[in-house]
Design a protein around this motif. Structure first.
Motif, PDB file in Angstrom:
ATOM      1  N   LEU A 152      31.768  36.245  10.735  1.00  0.00           N
ATOM      2  CA  LEU A 152      30.922  36.155  11.973  1.00  0.00           C
ATOM      3  C   LEU A 152      30.686  36.828  12.737  1.00  0.00           C
ATOM      4  CD1 LEU A 152      32.720  32.313  11.267  1.00  0.00           C
ATOM      5  CD2 LEU A 152      30.291  33.305  10.939  1.00  0.00           C
ATOM      6  N   PHE A 153      29.716  37.145  13.666  1.00  0.00           N
ATOM      7  CA  PHE A 153      29.841  38.227  14.360  1.00  0.00           C
ATOM      8  C   PHE A 153      29.030  37.635  15.363  1.00  0.00           C
ATOM      9  CE2 PHE A 153      29.218  39.879  10.112  1.00  0.00           C
ATOM     10  CZ  PHE A 153      30.312  41.270  10.909  1.00  0.00           C
ATOM     11  N   PHE A 154      29.253  37.794  16.128  1.00  0.00           N
ATOM     12  CA  PHE A 154      29.143  36.690  18.133  1.00  0.00           C
ATOM     13  C   PHE A 154      28.848  37.774  19.159  1.00  0.00           C
ATOM     14  CE2 PHE A 154      31.312  32.374  16.292  1.00  0.00           C
ATOM     15  CZ  PHE A 154      30.151  32.459  15.250  1.00  0.00           C
ATOM     16  N   ASP A 155      27.770  37.246  19.600  1.00  0.00           N
ATOM     17  CA  ASP A 155      27.231  38.477  20.256  1.00  0.00           C
ATOM     18  C   ASP A 155      27.003  38.089  21.715  1.00  0.00           C
ATOM     19  OD1 ASP A 155      27.038  41.222  21.468  1.00  0.00           O
ATOM     20  OD2 ASP A 155      25.168  41.758  20.166  1.00  0.00           O
ATOM     21  N   GLU A 156      27.613  38.550  23.398  1.00  0.00           N
ATOM     22  CA  GLU A 156      27.543  37.998  24.242  1.00  0.00           C
ATOM     23  C   GLU A 156      28.611  36.843  24.327  1.00  0.00           C
ATOM     24  OE1 GLU A 156      27.864  39.743  26.448  1.00  0.00           O
ATOM     25  OE2 GLU A 156      26.536  41.554  26.143  1.00  0.00           O
ATOM     26  N   ILE A 157      29.345  36.485  23.781  1.00  0.00           N
ATOM     27  CA  ILE A 157      29.478  34.644  23.152  1.00  0.00           C
ATOM     28  C   ILE A 157      30.112  33.826  24.635  1.00  0.00           C
ATOM     29  CG2 ILE A 157      32.226  36.119  23.698  1.00  0.00           C
ATOM     30  CD1 ILE A 157      30.570  32.649  20.609  1.00  0.00           C
ATOM     31  N   GLN A 158      30.296  34.986  25.566  1.00  0.00           N
ATOM     32  CA  GLN A 158      30.682  34.067  27.127  1.00  0.00           C
ATOM     33  C   GLN A 158      29.378  33.229  27.775  1.00  0.00           C
ATOM     34  OE1 GLN A 158      30.174  37.395  26.926  1.00  0.00           O
ATOM     35  NE2 GLN A 158      28.095  38.154  27.989  1.00  0.00           N
ATOM     36  N   GLU A 159      28.106  34.293  27.093  1.00  0.00           N
ATOM     37  CA  GLU A 159      27.404  32.700  27.547  1.00  0.00           C
ATOM     38  C   GLU A 159      27.146  31.443  26.833  1.00  0.00           C
ATOM     39  OE1 GLU A 159      24.966  33.169  28.570  1.00  0.00           O
ATOM     40  OE2 GLU A 159      25.360  35.340  29.791  1.00  0.00           O
ATOM     41  N   VAL A 160      28.530  30.712  25.900  1.00  0.00           N
ATOM     42  CA  VAL A 160      28.761  29.367  25.187  1.00  0.00           C
ATOM     43  C   VAL A 160      30.357  29.184  25.936  1.00  0.00           C
ATOM     44  CG1 VAL A 160      29.446  28.136  23.112  1.00  0.00           C
ATOM     45  CG2 VAL A 160      27.902  30.541  22.914  1.00  0.00           C
ATOM     46  N   ALA A 161      29.987  27.287  26.505  1.00  0.00           N
ATOM     47  CA  ALA A 161      30.078  26.498  26.831  1.00  0.00           C
ATOM     48  C   ALA A 161      31.814  26.636  26.139  1.00  0.00           C
ATOM     49  CB  ALA A 161      29.803  25.866  27.988  1.00  0.00           C
ATOM     50  N   ASP A 162      32.909  27.055  26.676  1.00  0.00           N
ATOM     51  CA  ASP A 162      34.629  26.363  26.860  1.00  0.00           C
ATOM     52  C   ASP A 162      34.474  27.124  24.633  1.00  0.00           C
ATOM     53  OD1 ASP A 162      34.877  24.200  28.408  1.00  0.00           O
ATOM     54  OD2 ASP A 162      34.467  23.002  26.980  1.00  0.00           O
ATOM     55  N   TRP A 163      34.224  28.386  25.188  1.00  0.00           N
ATOM     56  CA  TRP A 163      33.908  28.836  23.146  1.00  0.00           C
ATOM     57  C   TRP A 163      34.890  29.106  23.024  1.00  0.00           C
ATOM     58  CZ3 TRP A 163      36.195  33.248  22.467  1.00  0.00           C
ATOM     59  CH2 TRP A 163      36.795  34.292  23.777  1.00  0.00           C
ATOM     60  N   GLU A 164      36.199  28.997  23.601  1.00  0.00           N
ATOM     61  CA  GLU A 164      37.268  29.436  23.371  1.00  0.00           C
ATOM     62  C   GLU A 164      37.833  28.305  22.293  1.00  0.00           C
ATOM     63  OE1 GLU A 164      37.124  30.741  27.661  1.00  0.00           O
ATOM     64  OE2 GLU A 164      36.652  29.356  26.104  1.00  0.00           O
ATOM     65  N   LYS A 165      37.423  27.294  22.153  1.00  0.00           N
ATOM     66  CA  LYS A 165      37.711  26.639  21.689  1.00  0.00           C
ATOM     67  C   LYS A 165      37.643  25.747  20.436  1.00  0.00           C
ATOM     68  CE  LYS A 165      38.422  23.201  26.095  1.00  0.00           C
ATOM     69  NZ  LYS A 165      37.971  22.171  26.710  1.00  0.00           N
ATOM     70  N   CYS A 166      35.628  26.436  20.137  1.00  0.00           N
ATOM     71  CA  CYS A 166      35.258  26.893  19.086  1.00  0.00           C
ATOM     72  C   CYS A 166      35.667  27.672  18.133  1.00  0.00           C
ATOM     73  CB  CYS A 166      33.597  26.895  19.054  1.00  0.00           C
ATOM     74  SG  CYS A 166      32.776  26.993  18.494  1.00  0.00           S
ATOM     75  N   ILE A 167      35.874  29.131  18.909  1.00  0.00           N
ATOM     76  CA  ILE A 167      36.550  29.663  17.661  1.00  0.00           C
ATOM     77  C   ILE A 167      37.541  29.523  17.340  1.00  0.00           C
ATOM     78  CG2 ILE A 167      37.767  32.401  18.382  1.00  0.00           C
ATOM     79  CD1 ILE A 167      34.059  32.087  17.962  1.00  0.00           C
ATOM     80  N   ASN A 168      38.320  29.198  18.071  1.00  0.00           N
ATOM     81  CA  ASN A 168      40.044  28.945  17.260  1.00  0.00           C
ATOM     82  C   ASN A 168      39.655  27.845  16.588  1.00  0.00           C
ATOM     83  OD1 ASN A 168      42.789  29.004  17.752  1.00  0.00           O
ATOM     84  ND2 ASN A 168      42.583  26.488  18.087  1.00  0.00           N
ATOM     85  N   SER A 169      38.521  26.457  16.723  1.00  0.00           N
ATOM     86  CA  SER A 169      38.840  25.732  15.549  1.00  0.00           C
ATOM     87  C   SER A 169      38.056  25.932  14.476  1.00  0.00           C
ATOM     88  CB  SER A 169      37.830  24.353  15.839  1.00  0.00           C
ATOM     89  OG  SER A 169      37.983  23.592  15.073  1.00  0.00           O
ATOM     90  N   ILE A 170      37.053  27.336  14.216  1.00  0.00           N
ATOM     91  CA  ILE A 170      36.400  27.498  13.242  1.00  0.00           C
ATOM     92  C   ILE A 170      37.594  28.734  12.880  1.00  0.00           C
ATOM     93  CG2 ILE A 170      34.481  29.726  12.126  1.00  0.00           C
ATOM     94  CD1 ILE A 170      32.877  28.655  15.142  1.00  0.00           C
ATOM     95  N   ARG A 171      38.042  29.831  13.748  1.00  0.00           N
ATOM     96  CA  ARG A 171      39.650  30.246  12.503  1.00  0.00           C
ATOM     97  C   ARG A 171      40.603  29.036  11.939  1.00  0.00           C
ATOM     98  NH1 ARG A 171      44.338  30.878  13.490  1.00  0.00           N
ATOM     99  NH2 ARG A 171      44.568  29.461  15.026  1.00  0.00           N
ATOM    100  N   VAL A 172      40.207  28.550  12.832  1.00  0.00           N
ATOM    101  CA  VAL A 172      41.595  27.709  11.671  1.00  0.00           C
ATOM    102  C   VAL A 172      40.486  26.488  10.067  1.00  0.00           C
ATOM    103  CG1 VAL A 172      43.214  25.627  11.845  1.00  0.00           C
ATOM    104  CG2 VAL A 172      43.030  26.502  13.914  1.00  0.00           C
ATOM    105  N   GLU A 173      39.512  26.224  10.537  1.00  0.00           N
ATOM    106  CA  GLU A 173      38.710  25.383   9.047  1.00  0.00           C
ATOM    107  C   GLU A 173      38.266  26.324   8.779  1.00  0.00           C
ATOM    108  OE1 GLU A 173      36.647  21.751  10.673  1.00  0.00           O
ATOM    109  OE2 GLU A 173      37.484  22.656  13.094  1.00  0.00           O
ATOM    110  N   LEU A 174      38.497  27.510   8.565  1.00  0.00           N
ATOM    111  CA  LEU A 174      37.418  28.424   7.643  1.00  0.00           C
ATOM    112  C   LEU A 174      37.458  29.650   7.318  1.00  0.00           C
ATOM    113  CD1 LEU A 174      33.734  28.916   9.570  1.00  0.00           C
ATOM    114  CD2 LEU A 174      34.427  26.928   7.714  1.00  0.00           C
ATOM    115  N   ASP A 175      38.176  30.260   5.907  1.00  0.00           N
ATOM    116  CA  ASP A 175      38.444  31.087   5.419  1.00  0.00           C
ATOM    117  C   ASP A 175      37.266  32.229   6.156  1.00  0.00           C
ATOM    118  OD1 ASP A 175      39.400  33.646   3.786  1.00  0.00           O
ATOM    119  OD2 ASP A 175      37.913  32.942   1.691  1.00  0.00           O
TER     120      ASP A 175
END
Length: 404
Positions: free
Chosen positions: A88-111
């Protein structure tokens, strides 16, 4: 596209593992290109590019994904379709509201193997520290070094001499996109002014909810004009008052912090080398790219001594040194640099044109008794090394593999 091996050599050990790779730095410094280089590296390792998911959140076509829930659901759906490990390559992630929660969830749920970029230092503070503490590694991407600039410049103008390349670098700076403009002076200047406006409006004004944009611009102009000069927020406040604009030192500090968070300026603290303590007043500031300074404010050649200092400072932090300004009694050493227990002292000047200048630049080291390398860096072509202190032309200093 150049390979930027100095960054790739640091990122490479983390490719493919569970740590989130965070690339930060001033807008347009080459973070997106670094994502492309990482993808090339993965392909070379036999990874199928169909396992890649790349999203730039400044692209309007991705606007519907700029909430944590929408992005999370989209990535889970894509991962299901891809099957196996996803990259996964996310450019300028700060444009996503509450991106931290999303990234943390993806990290846990996916390989997955995760790479994100952002143009604000706050990316790695606040909630991120809570959600992802200890689970990410950061790489700051800077504008081109002189070596990188010269490599790319010579793809446009083969055979250009080192000295001519440096003269161009002095004026244009190191923003990567300038090669697409073939380093045309007028076009490059326009691009750099537009880039500056984008940093100011998107990464400083918008992110910090600044209402008094005129005051911000005056503070930026003051700092940019006085790069490499010690001053305090109180000094700026007094200066602005003399200009008819009243502002408190605290407000000045808040505005400066917004600029630092956007990677426009880099603060450098002063260190008392005799008392071995960091001084809390009168920091120095350097600008991320001296080409922006020339395009927006002009005066690089008039202030060449300060601009050379700026170039050397950026090269030092690019190579991983922590840098302070050294104070010894009433004298000042431009840069005291440390990395992994090793020290380096650097004094920068335009030309050693008189005996008085030679004495001043070399004499500042007289009270430093250790055996770590000491350099005087100038634009002189002749070597004037003396008393164990090395004199170096700035081009040679910037291109040296190491300083010892």
């Amino acid at each position: 596209m150049i390979k930027r091996e100095s960054y790739m050599s640091r990122i490479r050990p983390f490719i493919g593992n569970e740590l989130i790779k965070v690339l930060t730095g001033i807008r347009r410094s080459g973070k997106s290109v670094m994502l492309n280089l990482i993808q090339e590296e993965l392909i070379d390792r036999g990874i199928d590019p169909r396992q890649f998911v790349s999203l730039n959140f400044e692209n309007m076509s991705n606007a519907h994904l700029c909430t944590a829930t929408a992005l999370h659901d989209e990535i889970l759906q894509l991962a299901k379709e891809i099957g196996g490990k996803v990259y996964l390559f996310f450019d300028e992630i700060q444009e996503v509201a509450d991106w931290e929660k999303c990234i943390n969830s993806i990290r846990v749920e996916l390989d997955c193997d995760l790479y994100i970029t952002g143009s604000n230092a706050k990316l790695l503070s606040g909630e991120l520290a809570t959600y992802l503490a200890g689970r990410y590694v950061e790489f700051v991407i800077y504008p081109f070094s002189f070596g990188e600039f010269m490599e790319l410049y010579r793809t446009v103008y083969p055979g250009t001499a080192d000295r001519q390349c440096f003269n161009q670098y002095l004026t244009l700076g190191g923003m990567p996109y300038l090669s697409n403009l073939r380093y045309d002076e007028v076009a490059s200047s326009q691009y750099l002014r537009d880039l500056f406006n984008s940093v100011e409006l998107k990464d400083i004004v918008k992110r910090n909810n600044i209402r008094d944009v005129d005051m911000l611009e005056r503070i930026i102009a003051y700092i940019t004009t006085n790069i490499g000069t010690t001053f305090s927020s109180t000094a700026i406040s007094k200066y602005l008052k003399s200009e008819g604009r009243s502002v408190s030192p605290e407000t000045v500090l808040n505005y400066i912090k917004g600029c630092v968070d956007a990677f426009l300026f880099y603060p450098v603290k002063r260190q008392d080398l005799q008392g071995k303590k960091i001084l809390t007043v009168n920091e120095k500031y350097y600008v991320a790219d001296h080409g922006i300074r020339e395009a927006v404010f002009g005066g690089n050649m008039k202030d060449i001594n300060l601009v050379l200092e700026n170039i050397v400072y950026m090269e030092l932090i690019r190579r991983g040194y922590s840098v302070t300004v050294g104070k010894v009694s009433e004298k000042e050493i431009d840069f005291v640099c440390e990395v992994r227990g090793r020290k380096l002292y650097v004094q920068v000047s335009y030309l050693l044109a008189s005996q008085e200048t030679i004495q001043r630049e070399f004499g500042v080291f007289s009270s430093i008794r250790d055996n770590f390398p000491k350099y005087v860096v100038t634009m002189d072509e002749l070597d004037m090394s003396r008393d164990g202190i090395k004199h170096c032309n700035i081009r040679d200093f910037l291109l040296a593999e190491e300083w010892n």
